[in-house]
Each structure stands twice: as structure tokens, then as C-alpha cells.
Design an enzyme around this catalytic site. Structure first.
Site, PDB file in Angstrom:
ATOM      1  N   LEU A  18      38.586  33.717  37.489  1.00  0.00           N
ATOM      2  CA  LEU A  18      37.848  32.671  36.775  1.00  0.00           C
ATOM      3  C   LEU A  18      36.965  33.251  35.680  1.00  0.00           C
ATOM      4  O   LEU A  18      36.864  32.699  34.592  1.00  0.00           O
ATOM      5  CB  LEU A  18      36.990  31.877  37.762  1.00  0.00           C
ATOM      6  CG  LEU A  18      37.634  30.667  38.435  1.00  0.00           C
ATOM      7  CD1 LEU A  18      36.754  30.166  39.569  1.00  0.00           C
ATOM      8  CD2 LEU A  18      37.885  29.549  37.437  1.00  0.00           C
ATOM      9  N   ASP A  37      31.326  43.201  34.637  1.00  0.00           N
ATOM     10  CA  ASP A  37      32.108  43.399  35.852  1.00  0.00           C
ATOM     11  C   ASP A  37      31.821  44.806  36.358  1.00  0.00           C
ATOM     12  O   ASP A  37      31.692  45.748  35.561  1.00  0.00           O
ATOM     13  CB  ASP A  37      33.611  43.238  35.585  1.00  0.00           C
ATOM     14  CG  ASP A  37      34.382  42.948  36.863  1.00  0.00           C
ATOM     15  OD1 ASP A  37      34.779  41.782  37.059  1.00  0.00           O
ATOM     16  OD2 ASP A  37      34.569  43.878  37.669  1.00  0.00           O
ATOM     17  N   ASP A  63      25.351  46.469  37.847  1.00  0.00           N
ATOM     18  CA  ASP A  63      25.472  45.985  39.214  1.00  0.00           C
ATOM     19  C   ASP A  63      24.570  44.765  39.375  1.00  0.00           C
ATOM     20  O   ASP A  63      23.347  44.875  39.359  1.00  0.00           O
ATOM     21  CB  ASP A  63      25.058  47.095  40.182  1.00  0.00           C
ATOM     22  CG  ASP A  63      25.174  46.684  41.641  1.00  0.00           C
ATOM     23  OD1 ASP A  63      25.509  45.516  41.927  1.00  0.00           O
ATOM     24  OD2 ASP A  63      24.912  47.547  42.506  1.00  0.00           O
ATOM     25  N   ILE A  64      25.178  43.590  39.557  1.00  0.00           N
ATOM     26  CA  ILE A  64      24.383  42.363  39.631  1.00  0.00           C
ATOM     27  C   ILE A  64      23.553  42.276  40.906  1.00  0.00           C
ATOM     28  O   ILE A  64      22.654  41.453  41.003  1.00  0.00           O
ATOM     29  CB  ILE A  64      25.271  41.105  39.525  1.00  0.00           C
ATOM     30  CG1 ILE A  64      26.267  41.044  40.695  1.00  0.00           C
ATOM     31  CG2 ILE A  64      25.974  41.067  38.179  1.00  0.00           C
ATOM     32  CD1 ILE A  64      26.916  39.694  40.868  1.00  0.00           C
ATOM     33  N   ASN A  90      29.041  34.135  37.872  1.00  0.00           N
ATOM     34  CA  ASN A  90      30.378  33.854  38.387  1.00  0.00           C
ATOM     35  C   ASN A  90      30.822  34.843  39.457  1.00  0.00           C
ATOM     36  O   ASN A  90      31.640  34.500  40.312  1.00  0.00           O
ATOM     37  CB  ASN A  90      31.379  33.875  37.216  1.00  0.00           C
ATOM     38  CG  ASN A  90      32.815  33.946  37.682  1.00  0.00           C
ATOM     39  OD1 ASN A  90      33.417  32.950  38.076  1.00  0.00           O
ATOM     40  ND2 ASN A  90      33.391  35.148  37.650  1.00  0.00           N
ATOM     41  N   TYR A 161      29.942  32.891  53.478  1.00  0.00           N
ATOM     42  CA  TYR A 161      30.218  32.393  52.125  1.00  0.00           C
ATOM     43  C   TYR A 161      29.648  30.992  51.938  1.00  0.00           C
ATOM     44  O   TYR A 161      29.024  30.691  50.909  1.00  0.00           O
ATOM     45  CB  TYR A 161      31.732  32.401  51.918  1.00  0.00           C
ATOM     46  CG  TYR A 161      32.215  31.976  50.566  1.00  0.00           C
ATOM     47  CD1 TYR A 161      32.151  32.836  49.473  1.00  0.00           C
ATOM     48  CD2 TYR A 161      32.779  30.716  50.372  1.00  0.00           C
ATOM     49  CE1 TYR A 161      32.623  32.452  48.224  1.00  0.00           C
ATOM     50  CE2 TYR A 161      33.263  30.323  49.140  1.00  0.00           C
ATOM     51  CZ  TYR A 161      33.179  31.193  48.070  1.00  0.00           C
ATOM     52  OH  TYR A 161      33.654  30.803  46.834  1.00  0.00           O
ATOM     53  N   LYS A 165      26.782  29.969  49.225  1.00  0.00           N
ATOM     54  CA  LYS A 165      27.078  28.987  48.187  1.00  0.00           C
ATOM     55  C   LYS A 165      26.200  27.748  48.318  1.00  0.00           C
ATOM     56  O   LYS A 165      25.845  27.123  47.315  1.00  0.00           O
ATOM     57  CB  LYS A 165      28.567  28.608  48.241  1.00  0.00           C
ATOM     58  CG  LYS A 165      29.504  29.716  47.766  1.00  0.00           C
ATOM     59  CD  LYS A 165      29.200  30.141  46.343  1.00  0.00           C
ATOM     60  CE  LYS A 165      30.280  31.037  45.766  1.00  0.00           C
ATOM     61  NZ  LYS A 165      29.954  31.488  44.384  1.00  0.00           N
ATOM     62  N   THR A 195      43.002  31.894  41.530  1.00  0.00           N
ATOM     63  CA  THR A 195      42.419  33.217  41.293  1.00  0.00           C
ATOM     64  C   THR A 195      42.919  34.160  42.378  1.00  0.00           C
ATOM     65  O   THR A 195      43.579  33.748  43.333  1.00  0.00           O
ATOM     66  CB  THR A 195      40.874  33.181  41.341  1.00  0.00           C
ATOM     67  OG1 THR A 195      40.457  32.953  42.697  1.00  0.00           O
ATOM     68  CG2 THR A 195      40.319  32.094  40.444  1.00  0.00           C
TER      69      THR A 195
END
Length: 294
Positions: A18, A37, A63-64, A90, A161, A165, A195
Site C-alpha cells: 500500500l 522504509d 526507524d519509525i 502506513n 494487531y 489498530k 498487499t
């Protein structure tokens, strides 16, 4: 050129799936895209595709999940193009397991990448936008978060997850309420698209396969990207605090938790009396959507 002409955008996890689709669509609409990324080679490949198509993009491998390192993504966008207008969170991973078998590491990984990952870059971006706002510069900034149907209604085998979310959806509401004063909107989107994550299971891969007859590609990730591109534009200045769902050609608003009329005794319910209230509550209830897989 498009509805995002000269808008500077950071897209996390944009080396594939995505995120890569978002990056290509945003660039085609005129945005300057920082493709983030953790896999530098994947990010650079997307950047090369965008540049070859006449767009503007640079690669970033911050690194997020690291607060200090994620700031470098914000700095790079500003140093490259002189501004920052949009953060599109994302990036994500899966560590699916039934709750009774889930490990602490599987839980922590999901919380780090999804929930903390949505905080880090956005925090640094908000500091930049707030400072700009305080100096009198007009701000038309956007935070776009990625939630999931799993987070809105639950999903068997994905409690980590789903929790992350769901947290992202609630975070979005808070961001919208707190940051509007600075000219920042915050919205979330729950996408359904083809994806690597969604097609890891063979049955899902077959269901989401591209059509071979030239008909509408229902599960193409670009279908979702169009909504995100609009939310990132200046046209979306009045839309904030919403959670959208995007699938195929359908866009909808997820109608969140709401307080119902309830049953009010006017004084304390004794433990033995609660059954009476519960009978009335459940009789008038509009049931939530079923948990995926149940």
C-alpha cells in the site's frame, strides 16, 4: 499538475504494498514524496520509479519505532524541499497468533511498529507545524493514520494487531481535537487491498488476484490511495477526526462507539438488580459488527 501540487509528504512503509502505491499516486498528483522504509533498497526502488515517471521523491530509512531516528525523516523532508505538509503513517507488520498462545515479543513488536510508529514521526512533525503556526505562518497540515477493520471490530487470531489498530483510531480522534488550533487535521483510513500482508494466505491471494479480463481491479491498492491523496490535499481542510474505510470503489465512514440512551434508575443499582437493567439494555441494543473470523 494535480491536487497535491508541491505538497511535501512523508509516507512510512512505502517500500512496497500500500505504501508504494500511495507514494506513486501522491507523486502523480504533484507531491514531493519522502519514501520511508526500513529497507533502504526497497524505498530507493520506489523513488526511482517515481522519478522515471517525472515525479519528485527521495528515499529515507529512518526507524519509525525510534523517536530520535524518526526525527531524521522530518528533517530530511524539510531540508530537501523547504517544508512539510503531510505525514501518512502506513508502515505495519503482522505477528498473528491466537491470544492464548501469543508471546510477549509478538505483542510488543506490533505495539512498537503500529502504535508507537504512528506517534514518533507525527510528534516531530507536529512540533515543526506548531512552531510555524506560532510565528504566524499559515498551516494546512495533515496527519493521515492507517487503522484496520480488525481495529474497528476485532479479528480472530490478531488480538495484538486489533488492539494496536483500535488504539490508532482513538489516537486520531485525540489528534484532531487537540491539533486543529494549529491548522492540522487528523484522519484515519482502514484500507482493504491486495498487499503482501493480505495475500500471505493462499485463499486470500486467490480471492484478491488481479482480474485477467480487463475488468475493474477491485483489490488494487491504488483504489485506497485516491482517498488518502484527497485527505492530504488542501481541499480537505474541513475534514478531521474521521475514520474512513476504503475498499474497491467504495468509501465509507466508520461509525464509532456511541453512548446509548441507557437505563437510569436515578440511584445506585444494587448488584442483584443489575440483571433487570441488563435485560433492558440488551433488548434495545444495536449489536456491533461481528469480530472477523467469528
Amino acid at each position: 499538475m494535480g491536487i497535491l501540487n508541491d505538497r511535501v509528504v512523508i509516507i512510512t512503509g512505502a517500500g512496497g504494498g500500500l505504501g508504494a502505491a500511495h507514494a506513486r499516486v501522491f507523486a502523480a498528483e504533484g507531491a514531493c514524496v519522502l519514501v520511508n522504509d526500513i529497507n533502504r533498497e526497497a524505498a530507493q526502488k520506489v523513488v526511482d520509479e517515481i522519478i522515471a515517471s517525472g515525479g519528485r521523491a527521495v528515499a529515507n530509512s529512518s526507524d519509525i519505532t525510534s523517536y530520535s531516528d524518526s526525527e531524521n525523516a522530518v528533517k530530511q523532508a524539510i531540508e530537501t524541499w523547504g517544508a512539510l505538509h503531510v505525514v501518512l503513517n502506513n508502515a505495519g507488520v503482522n505477528r498473528d497468533r491466537m491470544f492464548a498462545s501469543m508471546t510477549e515479543a509478538e505483542w510488543d513488536t506490533i505495539m512498537s511498529v503500529h502504535l508507537k510508529g504512528h506517534f514518533c514521526i507525527s510528534s516531530h512533525a507536529v512540533h515543526y507545524w506548531r512552531d510555524q503556526s506560532k510565528t504566524g505562518n499559515p498551516i494546512a497540515a495533515r496527519i493521515i493514520n492507517t487503522t484496520s477493520g480488525a481495529g474497528l471490530q476485532g479479528s480472530i487470531g490478531q488480538s495484538n494487531y486489533a488492539a494496536a489498530k483500535g488504539g490508532i483510531a482513538a489516537l486520531t480522534l485525540n489528534q484532531a481535537a487537540e491539533l486543529g488550533r494549529y491548522g492540522i487535521t487528523a484522519n484515519a483510513v482502514a484500507p482493504a487491498a491486495r498487499t503482501g500482508m493480505t495475500t500471505a494466505v493462499e485463499a486470500m491471494a486467490q480471492r484478491m488476484a488481479s482480474p485477467t479480463d480487463g475488468s475493474f481491479d477491485y483489490w488494487a491498492p491504488e483504489n485506497v490511495s485516491s482517498l488518502l491523496a484527497w485527505l492530504a490535499s488542501e481541499q480537505a481542510s474541513d475534514v478531521t477526526g474521521r475514520v474512513f474505510e476504503a475498499e474497491g470503489g467504495k468509501i465509507s465512514i466508520a461509525d464509532g462507539w456511541r453512548t446509548t440512551e441507557g437505563v437510569d434508575k436515578g440511584q445506585r443499582w444494587l448488584p442483584g438488580e443489575v440483571a433487570e437493567a441488563m435485560t433492558q439494555l440488551l433488548a434495545n441494543e444495536k449489536p456491533a459488527q461481528k469480530v472477523y473470523g467469528s
